[in-house]
Design a protein around this motif. Structure first.
Motif, PDB file in Angstrom:
ATOM      1  N   HIS A  11       0.856  -1.188   0.000  1.00 29.67           N
ATOM      2  CA  HIS A  11       0.000   0.000   0.000  1.00 29.67           C
ATOM      3  C   HIS A  11       0.893   1.240   0.000  1.00 29.67           C
ATOM      4  O   HIS A  11       2.026   1.184   0.478  1.00 29.67           O
ATOM      5  CB  HIS A  11      -0.854   0.039   1.276  1.00 29.67           C
ATOM      6  N   PRO A  12       0.361   2.382  -0.465  1.00 32.01           N
ATOM      7  CA  PRO A  12       1.150   3.603  -0.303  1.00 32.01           C
ATOM      8  C   PRO A  12       1.286   3.908   1.189  1.00 32.01           C
ATOM      9  O   PRO A  12       0.353   3.679   1.964  1.00 32.01           O
ATOM     10  CB  PRO A  12       0.315   4.669  -1.017  1.00 32.01           C
ATOM     11  N   PHE A  13       2.468   4.361   1.592  1.00 29.56           N
ATOM     12  CA  PHE A  13       2.676   4.682   3.002  1.00 29.56           C
ATOM     13  C   PHE A  13       1.909   5.956   3.308  1.00 29.56           C
ATOM     14  O   PHE A  13       2.166   7.002   2.727  1.00 29.56           O
ATOM     15  CB  PHE A  13       4.159   4.873   3.302  1.00 29.56           C
ATOM     16  N   PRO A  14       0.947   5.875   4.226  1.00 26.22           N
ATOM     17  CA  PRO A  14       0.098   7.041   4.478  1.00 26.22           C
ATOM     18  C   PRO A  14       0.729   8.032   5.449  1.00 26.22           C
ATOM     19  O   PRO A  14       1.398   7.640   6.408  1.00 26.22           O
ATOM     20  CB  PRO A  14      -1.150   6.415   5.110  1.00 26.22           C
ATOM     21  N   GLY A  15       0.520   9.297   5.183  1.00 26.33           N
ATOM     22  CA  GLY A  15       0.882  10.303   6.166  1.00 26.33           C
ATOM     23  C   GLY A  15      -0.012  10.104   7.384  1.00 26.33           C
ATOM     24  O   GLY A  15      -1.139   9.631   7.273  1.00 26.33           O
ATOM     25  N   GLY A  16       0.498  10.404   8.532  1.00 25.37           N
ATOM     26  CA  GLY A  16      -0.305  10.268   9.741  1.00 25.37           C
ATOM     27  C   GLY A  16      -0.312   8.875  10.344  1.00 25.37           C
ATOM     28  O   GLY A  16      -1.030   8.632  11.320  1.00 25.37           O
ATOM     29  N   ALA A  17       0.464   7.938   9.791  1.00 26.42           N
ATOM     30  CA  ALA A  17       0.553   6.601  10.393  1.00 26.42           C
ATOM     31  C   ALA A  17       1.229   6.732  11.755  1.00 26.42           C
ATOM     32  O   ALA A  17       2.135   7.540  11.939  1.00 26.42           O
ATOM     33  CB  ALA A  17       1.339   5.659   9.495  1.00 26.42           C
ATOM     34  N   VAL A  18       0.760   5.938  12.710  1.00 26.88           N
ATOM     35  CA  VAL A  18       1.332   5.964  14.055  1.00 26.88           C
ATOM     36  C   VAL A  18       1.839   4.578  14.419  1.00 26.88           C
ATOM     37  O   VAL A  18       1.460   3.576  13.805  1.00 26.88           O
ATOM     38  CB  VAL A  18       0.292   6.448  15.106  1.00 26.88           C
ATOM     39  N   ASP A  47       0.694   4.961 -12.351  1.00 27.10           N
ATOM     40  CA  ASP A  47      -0.417   4.684 -13.243  1.00 27.10           C
ATOM     41  C   ASP A  47      -0.557   3.159 -13.354  1.00 27.10           C
ATOM     42  O   ASP A  47       0.426   2.452 -13.556  1.00 27.10           O
ATOM     43  CB  ASP A  47      -0.133   5.308 -14.617  1.00 27.10           C
ATOM     44  N   PHE A  48      -1.773   2.648 -13.226  1.00 24.42           N
ATOM     45  CA  PHE A  48      -2.026   1.212 -13.213  1.00 24.42           C
ATOM     46  C   PHE A  48      -1.562   0.537 -14.503  1.00 24.42           C
ATOM     47  O   PHE A  48      -0.830  -0.453 -14.470  1.00 24.42           O
ATOM     48  CB  PHE A  48      -3.511   0.955 -12.967  1.00 24.42           C
ATOM     49  N   GLU A  49      -1.973   1.066 -15.645  1.00 23.45           N
ATOM     50  CA  GLU A  49      -1.624   0.443 -16.927  1.00 23.45           C
ATOM     51  C   GLU A  49      -0.111   0.470 -17.169  1.00 23.45           C
ATOM     52  O   GLU A  49       0.460  -0.506 -17.638  1.00 23.45           O
ATOM     53  CB  GLU A  49      -2.365   1.131 -18.080  1.00 23.45           C
ATOM     54  N   ALA A  86      -2.771  -7.000  -8.752  1.00 18.63           N
ATOM     55  CA  ALA A  86      -2.736  -5.556  -8.522  1.00 18.63           C
ATOM     56  C   ALA A  86      -4.141  -5.019  -8.774  1.00 18.63           C
ATOM     57  O   ALA A  86      -4.852  -5.499  -9.665  1.00 18.63           O
ATOM     58  CB  ALA A  86      -1.740  -4.892  -9.462  1.00 18.63           C
ATOM     59  N   TYR A  87      -4.529  -4.052  -7.971  1.00 18.99           N
ATOM     60  CA  TYR A  87      -5.861  -3.448  -8.090  1.00 18.99           C
ATOM     61  C   TYR A  87      -5.706  -1.954  -8.312  1.00 18.99           C
ATOM     62  O   TYR A  87      -4.748  -1.344  -7.835  1.00 18.99           O
ATOM     63  CB  TYR A  87      -6.674  -3.713  -6.820  1.00 18.99           C
ATOM     64  N   GLU A  88      -6.669  -1.379  -9.030  1.00 17.48           N
ATOM     65  CA  GLU A  88      -6.578   0.033  -9.346  1.00 17.48           C
ATOM     66  C   GLU A  88      -7.800   0.797  -8.870  1.00 17.48           C
ATOM     67  O   GLU A  88      -8.862   0.230  -8.634  1.00 17.48           O
ATOM     68  CB  GLU A  88      -6.372   0.241 -10.849  1.00 17.48           C
ATOM     69  N   ARG A  89      -7.583   2.082  -8.727  1.00 17.70           N
ATOM     70  CA  ARG A  89      -8.672   3.005  -8.396  1.00 17.70           C
ATOM     71  C   ARG A  89      -8.378   4.292  -9.154  1.00 17.70           C
ATOM     72  O   ARG A  89      -7.294   4.860  -9.008  1.00 17.70           O
ATOM     73  CB  ARG A  89      -8.718   3.273  -6.899  1.00 17.70           C
ATOM     74  N   HIS A  90      -9.312   4.705  -9.973  1.00 22.28           N
ATOM     75  CA  HIS A  90      -9.176   5.941 -10.759  1.00 22.28           C
ATOM     76  C   HIS A  90      -7.888   5.947 -11.573  1.00 22.28           C
ATOM     77  O   HIS A  90      -7.216   6.969 -11.681  1.00 22.28           O
ATOM     78  CB  HIS A  90      -9.253   7.176  -9.860  1.00 22.28           C
ATOM     79  N   GLY A  91      -7.517   4.779 -12.132  1.00 21.73           N
ATOM     80  CA  GLY A  91      -6.352   4.688 -13.008  1.00 21.73           C
ATOM     81  C   GLY A  91      -5.014   4.574 -12.298  1.00 21.73           C
ATOM     82  O   GLY A  91      -3.984   4.481 -12.949  1.00 21.73           O
ATOM     83  N   ARG A  92      -5.014   4.584 -10.988  1.00 19.91           N
ATOM     84  CA  ARG A  92      -3.779   4.480 -10.202  1.00 19.91           C
ATOM     85  C   ARG A  92      -3.755   3.140  -9.473  1.00 19.91           C
ATOM     86  O   ARG A  92      -4.795   2.529  -9.215  1.00 19.91           O
ATOM     87  CB  ARG A  92      -3.690   5.604  -9.165  1.00 19.91           C
ATOM     88  N   VAL A  93      -2.562   2.682  -9.101  1.00 20.62           N
ATOM     89  CA  VAL A  93      -2.418   1.445  -8.341  1.00 20.62           C
ATOM     90  C   VAL A  93      -2.956   1.704  -6.938  1.00 20.62           C
ATOM     91  O   VAL A  93      -2.510   2.619  -6.245  1.00 20.62           O
ATOM     92  CB  VAL A  93      -0.954   0.980  -8.280  1.00 20.62           C
ATOM     93  N   LEU A  94      -3.900   0.875  -6.516  1.00 21.70           N
ATOM     94  CA  LEU A  94      -4.480   0.986  -5.179  1.00 21.70           C
ATOM     95  C   LEU A  94      -3.737   0.088  -4.196  1.00 21.70           C
ATOM     96  O   LEU A  94      -3.298   0.530  -3.138  1.00 21.70           O
ATOM     97  CB  LEU A  94      -5.966   0.604  -5.204  1.00 21.70           C
TER      98      LEU A  94
END
Length: 148
Positions: A11-18, A47-49, A86-94
């Motif tokens: 997953h993308p590393f989220p800001g605000g992770a504790v 980009d997913f593609e 791999a899964y995508e959301r709005h054309g980006r890798v989710l």
């Protein structure tokens, strides 16, 4: 560098992770992270593609348009395999769900498909149900192989 043994989702590393409670398993004690509640829909910068095209360009990689993939090493004693979806959301890798075993340098090439190291990653250890940062994941993945 040792072989990595893994069953994870990237997953993308989220800001605000504790910091979370440590994971204690037969391999040791591992620091975990807890992403913020609103991180569930975050996508990677990739980009997913284009990511699927980069993956398909790797030798002995087989990729389906729906995001399923397998990448295998050469036969013989050094054989390795990475597979998943791999899964995508709005054309980006989710998210990238993946499992397998491979040398660490091969895993670096795999992560680069998804935009690493520019894209910081949070790694969910599927069986434990916890998130760790990428360096912790690597230490855990090597230790897992040493216990089997």
């Amino acid at each position: 560098m040792g072989n990595l043994f893994f069953d994870v989702s990237l997953h993308p590393f989220p800001g605000g992770a504790v910091a979370g409670l440590p994971l204690v398993d037969p391999r040791g004690t591992w620091p975990t992270i807890v992403p913020p509640a609103d991180a569930a829909g975050l996508t990677m910068a990739s980009d997913f593609e284009l990511a699927l095209e980069r993956l398909a360009a790797l030798e002995r990689a087989f990729v389906e348009p729906d995001g399923s993939f397998v990448w295998v090493g050469p036969g013989g004693e050094g054989r390795w395999q990475i597979d998943g979806n791999a899964y995508e959301r709005h054309g980006r890798v989710l998210v990238v769900e993946t499992k397998g075993t491979c040398p660490e340098d091969v895993f670096n090439r795999f992560l680069a498909v998804w935009g690493w190291p520019e894209q910081a990653l949070a790694v969910q250890l599927v069986r434990a149900g916890v998130f760790v940062d990428e360096p912790t994941f690597r230490r855990h993945a090597v230790a897992e192989g040493q216990t089997e």
